[in-house]
Design a protein around this motif. Structure first.
Motif, PDB file in Angstrom:
ATOM      1  N   UNK A  38       9.469 -29.803  25.558  1.00  0.00           N
ATOM      2  CA  UNK A  38       8.315 -30.683  25.405  1.00  0.00           C
ATOM      3  C   UNK A  38       8.685 -32.146  25.166  1.00  0.00           C
ATOM      4  N   UNK A  39       9.971 -32.462  25.209  1.00  0.00           N
ATOM      5  CA  UNK A  39      10.359 -33.858  25.013  1.00  0.00           C
ATOM      6  C   UNK A  39       9.920 -34.684  26.222  1.00  0.00           C
ATOM      7  N   UNK A  40       9.635 -35.964  26.022  1.00  0.00           N
ATOM      8  CA  UNK A  40       9.213 -36.821  27.133  1.00  0.00           C
ATOM      9  C   UNK A  40      10.279 -36.894  28.222  1.00  0.00           C
ATOM     10  N   UNK A  41       9.828 -37.087  29.446  1.00  0.00           N
ATOM     11  CA  UNK A  41      10.746 -37.196  30.577  1.00  0.00           C
ATOM     12  C   UNK A  41      11.344 -38.592  30.643  1.00  0.00           C
ATOM     13  N   UNK A  42      12.585 -38.644  31.092  1.00  0.00           N
ATOM     14  CA  UNK A  42      13.189 -39.941  31.393  1.00  0.00           C
ATOM     15  C   UNK A  42      12.573 -40.428  32.709  1.00  0.00           C
ATOM     16  N   UNK A  43      12.814 -41.678  33.037  1.00  0.00           N
ATOM     17  CA  UNK A  43      12.304 -42.203  34.304  1.00  0.00           C
ATOM     18  C   UNK A  43      12.872 -41.430  35.488  1.00  0.00           C
ATOM     19  N   UNK A  44      14.150 -41.102  35.424  1.00  0.00           N
ATOM     20  CA  UNK A  44      14.791 -40.357  36.513  1.00  0.00           C
ATOM     21  C   UNK A  44      14.183 -38.963  36.654  1.00  0.00           C
ATOM     22  N   UNK A  45      13.932 -38.288  35.533  1.00  0.00           N
ATOM     23  CA  UNK A  45      13.313 -36.961  35.583  1.00  0.00           C
ATOM     24  C   UNK A  45      11.901 -37.043  36.147  1.00  0.00           C
ATOM     25  N   UNK A  46      11.136 -38.027  35.707  1.00  0.00           N
ATOM     26  CA  UNK A  46       9.764 -38.191  36.205  1.00  0.00           C
ATOM     27  C   UNK A  46       9.762 -38.458  37.700  1.00  0.00           C
ATOM     28  N   UNK A  47      10.721 -39.264  38.177  1.00  0.00           N
ATOM     29  CA  UNK A  47      10.813 -39.539  39.612  1.00  0.00           C
ATOM     30  C   UNK A  47      11.142 -38.284  40.397  1.00  0.00           C
ATOM     31  N   UNK A  48      12.090 -37.489  39.893  1.00  0.00           N
ATOM     32  CA  UNK A  48      12.475 -36.267  40.599  1.00  0.00           C
ATOM     33  C   UNK A  48      11.301 -35.285  40.630  1.00  0.00           C
ATOM     34  N   UNK A  49      10.611 -35.132  39.520  1.00  0.00           N
ATOM     35  CA  UNK A  49       9.453 -34.246  39.488  1.00  0.00           C
ATOM     36  C   UNK A  49       8.397 -34.717  40.476  1.00  0.00           C
ATOM     37  N   UNK A  50       8.154 -36.012  40.529  1.00  0.00           N
ATOM     38  CA  UNK A  50       7.164 -36.560  41.464  1.00  0.00           C
ATOM     39  C   UNK A  50       7.559 -36.257  42.909  1.00  0.00           C
ATOM     40  N   UNK A  51       8.844 -36.372  43.221  1.00  0.00           N
ATOM     41  CA  UNK A  51       9.315 -36.068  44.580  1.00  0.00           C
ATOM     42  C   UNK A  51       9.138 -34.591  44.911  1.00  0.00           C
ATOM     43  N   UNK A  52       9.453 -33.720  43.957  1.00  0.00           N
ATOM     44  CA  UNK A  52       9.288 -32.285  44.193  1.00  0.00           C
ATOM     45  C   UNK A  52       7.817 -31.928  44.404  1.00  0.00           C
ATOM     46  N   UNK A  53       6.926 -32.537  43.623  1.00  0.00           N
ATOM     47  CA  UNK A  53       5.494 -32.284  43.778  1.00  0.00           C
ATOM     48  C   UNK A  53       4.999 -32.781  45.128  1.00  0.00           C
ATOM     49  N   UNK A  54       5.439 -33.963  45.523  1.00  0.00           N
ATOM     50  CA  UNK A  54       5.024 -34.525  46.806  1.00  0.00           C
ATOM     51  C   UNK A  54       5.507 -33.656  47.960  1.00  0.00           C
ATOM     52  N   UNK A  55       6.757 -33.234  47.891  1.00  0.00           N
ATOM     53  CA  UNK A  55       7.332 -32.388  48.939  1.00  0.00           C
ATOM     54  C   UNK A  55       6.571 -31.067  49.070  1.00  0.00           C
ATOM     55  N   UNK A  56       6.092 -30.542  47.948  1.00  0.00           N
ATOM     56  CA  UNK A  56       5.345 -29.283  47.945  1.00  0.00           C
ATOM     57  C   UNK A  56       3.856 -29.497  48.212  1.00  0.00           C
ATOM     58  N   UNK A  57       3.473 -30.757  48.444  1.00  0.00           N
ATOM     59  CA  UNK A  57       2.079 -31.124  48.699  1.00  0.00           C
ATOM     60  C   UNK A  57       1.159 -30.718  47.540  1.00  0.00           C
ATOM     61  N   UNK A  58       1.659 -30.954  46.325  1.00  0.00           N
ATOM     62  CA  UNK A  58       0.885 -30.694  45.113  1.00  0.00           C
ATOM     63  C   UNK A  58       0.487 -32.022  44.492  1.00  0.00           C
ATOM     64  N   UNK A  59      -0.553 -32.026  43.672  1.00  0.00           N
ATOM     65  CA  UNK A  59      -0.976 -33.277  43.042  1.00  0.00           C
ATOM     66  C   UNK A  59       0.058 -33.756  42.019  1.00  0.00           C
ATOM     67  N   UNK A  60      -0.011 -35.022  41.650  1.00  0.00           N
ATOM     68  CA  UNK A  60       0.946 -35.573  40.683  1.00  0.00           C
ATOM     69  C   UNK A  60       0.580 -35.176  39.252  1.00  0.00           C
ATOM     70  N   UNK A  61       1.443 -35.559  38.336  1.00  0.00           N
ATOM     71  CA  UNK A  61       1.164 -35.409  36.908  1.00  0.00           C
ATOM     72  C   UNK A  61       0.245 -36.578  36.520  1.00  0.00           C
ATOM     73  N   UNK A  62      -0.749 -36.300  35.713  1.00  0.00           N
ATOM     74  CA  UNK A  62      -1.684 -37.337  35.282  1.00  0.00           C
ATOM     75  C   UNK A  62      -0.941 -38.448  34.537  1.00  0.00           C
ATOM     76  N   UNK A  63      -1.410 -39.651  34.708  1.00  0.00           N
ATOM     77  CA  UNK A  63      -0.827 -40.783  33.977  1.00  0.00           C
ATOM     78  C   UNK A  63      -0.925 -40.505  32.485  1.00  0.00           C
TER      79      UNK A  63
END
Length: 67
Positions: A38-63
């Motif tokens: 449950x610890x906050x994501x680093x910028x690099x982790x957030x970017x990787x998660x965003x890329x994985x979600x986009x590649x899977x055509x899933x919505x992003x994590x809410x701001x």
């Protein structure tokens, strides 16, 4: 209708793990960590998660989608 964003990184990680997505072992390990940590994501982790979600055509994590 627009898809709703995931409320937090844990929900997004679980959706990727439970979906029918081709994931590398490294991506699977990363998502498994996000699902339980449950610890906050680093910028690099957030970017990787965003890329994985986009590649899977899933919505992003809410701001501000912290746990």
């Amino acid at each position: 209708m627009a898809e709703r964003a995931f409320p937090n990184h844990r929900a997004a990680a679980l959706a990727l793990l439970n979906g029918d997505n081709h994931l590398t072992r490294k991506a699977g390990q990363f998502l498994g960590q996000l699902a339980v940590d449950t610890t906050p994501l680093s910028d690099a982790q957030a970017d990787w998660l965003a890329k994985l979600l986009e590649r899977a055509e899933l919505p992003p994590v809410a701001a501000g989608g912290a746990l």
